[in-house]
Design a protein around this motif. Sequence first.
Motif, PDB file in Angstrom:
ATOM      1  N   MET A 152      -1.334 -12.445  -2.561  1.00  0.00           N
ATOM      2  CA  MET A 152      -0.130 -13.246  -2.318  1.00  0.00           C
ATOM      3  C   MET A 152      -0.216 -14.600  -3.014  1.00  0.00           C
ATOM      4  N   ASP A 153      -1.385 -14.915  -3.559  1.00  0.00           N
ATOM      5  CA  ASP A 153      -1.625 -16.191  -4.226  1.00  0.00           C
ATOM      6  C   ASP A 153      -1.267 -17.336  -3.275  1.00  0.00           C
ATOM      7  N   LEU A 154      -1.684 -17.144  -2.025  1.00  0.00           N
ATOM      8  CA  LEU A 154      -1.273 -18.067  -0.968  1.00  0.00           C
ATOM      9  C   LEU A 154      -2.308 -19.165  -0.765  1.00  0.00           C
ATOM     10  N   VAL A 155      -1.840 -20.395  -0.644  1.00  0.00           N
ATOM     11  CA  VAL A 155      -2.713 -21.505  -0.261  1.00  0.00           C
ATOM     12  C   VAL A 155      -2.321 -21.907   1.153  1.00  0.00           C
ATOM     13  N   GLY A 156      -3.306 -21.946   2.034  1.00  0.00           N
ATOM     14  CA  GLY A 156      -3.045 -22.251   3.441  1.00  0.00           C
ATOM     15  C   GLY A 156      -3.745 -21.208   4.289  1.00  0.00           C
ATOM     16  N   LEU A 157      -3.063 -20.761   5.346  1.00  0.00           N
ATOM     17  CA  LEU A 157      -3.634 -19.732   6.217  1.00  0.00           C
ATOM     18  C   LEU A 157      -2.779 -18.479   6.143  1.00  0.00           C
ATOM     19  N   LEU A 158      -3.434 -17.336   6.215  1.00  0.00           N
ATOM     20  CA  LEU A 158      -2.716 -16.077   6.371  1.00  0.00           C
ATOM     21  C   LEU A 158      -3.291 -15.373   7.593  1.00  0.00           C
ATOM     22  N   ALA A 159      -2.423 -15.069   8.551  1.00  0.00           N
ATOM     23  CA  ALA A 159      -2.845 -14.302   9.722  1.00  0.00           C
ATOM     24  C   ALA A 159      -2.421 -12.857   9.488  1.00  0.00           C
ATOM     25  N   VAL A 160      -3.362 -11.955   9.617  1.00  0.00           N
ATOM     26  CA  VAL A 160      -3.081 -10.548   9.342  1.00  0.00           C
ATOM     27  C   VAL A 160      -3.247  -9.751  10.638  1.00  0.00           C
ATOM     28  N   GLU A 161      -2.137  -9.239  11.150  1.00  0.00           N
ATOM     29  CA  GLU A 161      -2.162  -8.425  12.374  1.00  0.00           C
ATOM     30  C   GLU A 161      -2.415  -6.981  11.983  1.00  0.00           C
ATOM     31  N   MET A 162      -3.354  -6.334  12.678  1.00  0.00           N
ATOM     32  CA  MET A 162      -3.720  -4.964  12.320  1.00  0.00           C
ATOM     33  C   MET A 162      -3.835  -4.092  13.568  1.00  0.00           C
ATOM     34  N   PHE A 163      -3.685  -2.790  13.329  1.00  0.00           N
ATOM     35  CA  PHE A 163      -3.935  -1.796  14.370  1.00  0.00           C
ATOM     36  C   PHE A 163      -5.251  -1.106  14.046  1.00  0.00           C
ATOM     37  N   VAL A 164      -6.060  -0.853  15.083  1.00  0.00           N
ATOM     38  CA  VAL A 164      -7.171   0.074  14.919  1.00  0.00           C
ATOM     39  C   VAL A 164      -6.641   1.404  15.428  1.00  0.00           C
ATOM     40  N   ALA A 165      -6.426   2.330  14.514  1.00  0.00           N
ATOM     41  CA  ALA A 165      -5.828   3.612  14.885  1.00  0.00           C
ATOM     42  C   ALA A 165      -6.838   4.471  15.634  1.00  0.00           C
ATOM     43  N   ALA A 166      -6.314   5.446  16.387  1.00  0.00           N
ATOM     44  CA  ALA A 166      -7.175   6.320  17.193  1.00  0.00           C
ATOM     45  C   ALA A 166      -8.226   7.007  16.318  1.00  0.00           C
ATOM     46  N   ASP A 167      -7.902   7.262  15.046  1.00  0.00           N
ATOM     47  CA  ASP A 167      -8.883   7.909  14.155  1.00  0.00           C
ATOM     48  C   ASP A 167      -9.804   6.907  13.465  1.00  0.00           C
ATOM     49  N   GLY A 168      -9.703   5.626  13.860  1.00  0.00           N
ATOM     50  CA  GLY A 168     -10.639   4.623  13.347  1.00  0.00           C
ATOM     51  C   GLY A 168     -10.130   3.842  12.141  1.00  0.00           C
ATOM     52  N   ARG A 169      -9.034   4.313  11.551  1.00  0.00           N
ATOM     53  CA  ARG A 169      -8.510   3.593  10.384  1.00  0.00           C
ATOM     54  C   ARG A 169      -7.939   2.241  10.799  1.00  0.00           C
ATOM     55  N   ILE A 170      -7.941   1.317   9.855  1.00  0.00           N
ATOM     56  CA  ILE A 170      -7.326   0.019  10.111  1.00  0.00           C
ATOM     57  C   ILE A 170      -6.046  -0.086   9.298  1.00  0.00           C
ATOM     58  N   LEU A 171      -4.927  -0.284  10.004  1.00  0.00           N
ATOM     59  CA  LEU A 171      -3.620  -0.363   9.358  1.00  0.00           C
ATOM     60  C   LEU A 171      -3.074  -1.766   9.576  1.00  0.00           C
ATOM     61  N   VAL A 172      -2.495  -2.333   8.543  1.00  0.00           N
ATOM     62  CA  VAL A 172      -1.910  -3.665   8.722  1.00  0.00           C
ATOM     63  C   VAL A 172      -0.534  -3.520   9.355  1.00  0.00           C
ATOM     64  N   ASN A 173      -0.262  -4.335  10.359  1.00  0.00           N
ATOM     65  CA  ASN A 173       1.058  -4.359  10.991  1.00  0.00           C
ATOM     66  C   ASN A 173       1.943  -5.389  10.308  1.00  0.00           C
ATOM     67  N   GLU A 174       1.531  -6.655  10.337  1.00  0.00           N
ATOM     68  CA  GLU A 174       2.325  -7.687   9.662  1.00  0.00           C
ATOM     69  C   GLU A 174       1.445  -8.872   9.334  1.00  0.00           C
ATOM     70  N   VAL A 175       1.956  -9.745   8.463  1.00  0.00           N
ATOM     71  CA  VAL A 175       1.212 -10.944   8.088  1.00  0.00           C
ATOM     72  C   VAL A 175       2.073 -12.174   8.366  1.00  0.00           C
ATOM     73  N   ALA A 176       1.405 -13.278   8.649  1.00  0.00           N
ATOM     74  CA  ALA A 176       2.120 -14.546   8.871  1.00  0.00           C
ATOM     75  C   ALA A 176       1.404 -15.637   8.071  1.00  0.00           C
ATOM     76  N   PRO A 177       2.141 -16.379   7.230  1.00  0.00           N
ATOM     77  CA  PRO A 177       1.514 -17.367   6.334  1.00  0.00           C
ATOM     78  C   PRO A 177       1.365 -18.737   6.977  1.00  0.00           C
ATOM     79  N   ARG A 178       0.690 -18.775   8.125  1.00  0.00           N
ATOM     80  CA  ARG A 178       0.647 -20.019   8.932  1.00  0.00           C
ATOM     81  C   ARG A 178      -0.420 -19.850  10.007  1.00  0.00           C
ATOM     82  N   PRO A 179      -0.689 -20.927  10.763  1.00  0.00           N
ATOM     83  CA  PRO A 179      -1.577 -20.750  11.917  1.00  0.00           C
ATOM     84  C   PRO A 179      -0.966 -19.696  12.844  1.00  0.00           C
ATOM     85  N   HIS A 180      -1.813 -19.066  13.638  1.00  0.00           N
ATOM     86  CA  HIS A 180      -1.337 -17.939  14.451  1.00  0.00           C
ATOM     87  C   HIS A 180      -1.877 -18.070  15.860  1.00  0.00           C
ATOM     88  N   ASN A 181      -1.098 -17.613  16.812  1.00  0.00           N
ATOM     89  CA  ASN A 181      -1.487 -17.657  18.224  1.00  0.00           C
ATOM     90  C   ASN A 181      -2.854 -17.000  18.449  1.00  0.00           C
TER      91      ASN A 181
END
Length: 360
Positions: A246-275
């Motif tokens: 993303m060529d982003l300067v700052g913070l990127l928060a990446v929300e992910m799911f750990v799927a039942a089969d163990g894979r990691i899938l990204v849900n959404e990203v936020a280009p800022r501090p995150h809760n």
Amino acid sequence: MHKPLSPGKTIGILGGGQLGRMTALAAANFGYRCYIMEPQRNCPASFVSAGHLTAEYDSEAALLKFASQVDVVTLEFENVPVKSLKFLESQVPVYPGPQALEISQDRVREKSFLNDQGIETAPWAPVKNAEDLDIAVDKIGRPSVLKTTRFGYDGKGQAKIGPETDAIAAWREVGSGYCILEGFVDFTMEISVIVARSVTGEIKAYEPVENRHANHILDETHVPASITAEQTEQAMEIATKAVEAMDLVGLLAVEMFVAADGRILVNEVAPRPHNSGHWTMDACVTSQFEQLVRAVCGLPLGSTQRLGRAKMKNLLGRDVHKWEEYLAEPGAHLHLYGKADVKAGRKMGHVNWLFQDDDA
Ligand SMILES: Nc1ncnc2c1ncn2[C@@H]1O[C@H](COP(=O)(O)OP(=O)(O)O)[C@@H](O)[C@H]1O
Ligand SMILES: [Mg+2]
């Protein structure tokens, strides 16, 4: 070589909520001043900042005034119009810049972008009209989740499509606008990684944390997340890849799911501090807010090392009335946002705990 911004300079923050407030507090520790631009009067950040410009984000006159008062701009709210960021960027450095916002503001762009980088997400399809909806439901199947492409937060603008759901009714429920249909992920856990990238290109990620939601709102964060070492590494790699792409300067928060089969899938990203990064305030060498300040001012990034096991609990709505109990509890770190109106589900503050009892 980028010259670091020296203490005494002014950081402009677009958005004046609790994320802006905590960024301003961290900036003050290094001697910076913060100037907030946010339409709401008496916003949480206004009480701890050197100045507050009460204006809409699309007012060019206001943006010019804002730019003239600050040395760098960052943001705590990702729905600032891209056009406004582009205009600001012609006046003053803006981190993150418009290209990062363009991606994260729109769920379809976000998922296409991530998939183009080889980052896995739930299967998805765009929905612009009733015909698309039929095609999407056929392709993605049920259960699935229909989400508005823009302006969703805390689960707002979403409808689940179960085996019996009338898809058109679900689409109507979310406003019949441009949507994305996502396959429902059978996840065992929701995790997130916050990664910082500085003006100089330096990158540092915090370790993955486990997020527990109640009514689609983050309730608690637990650190470390109970995942394998490989999953930890993979999650941090995904976040690092995303922030670079993303060529982003700052913070990127990446929300992910750990799927039942163990894979990691990204849900959404936020280009800022995150809760889900609030725990870092009391349980890490460097808080996410200090890290954002370091990143956008071109200072060396701080250590993301964790000091022990940690927990964060959000104080939503009336939970805030328990503030005295938390204050009386040894080891509970209370953070309140200075919001006058208590409303159900509103984020009023949070509490952090740092434990020394195991695998720090
Ligand atoms: N595809 C999905 N499969 C399963 N659960 C989902 C899916 N998308 C969202 N959720 C659930 O809904 C919550 C909110 O969705 P999210 O896309 O993160 O929107 P928001 O912008 O409101 O945070 C997620 O944290 C997760 O619990
Ligand atoms: Mg989310």
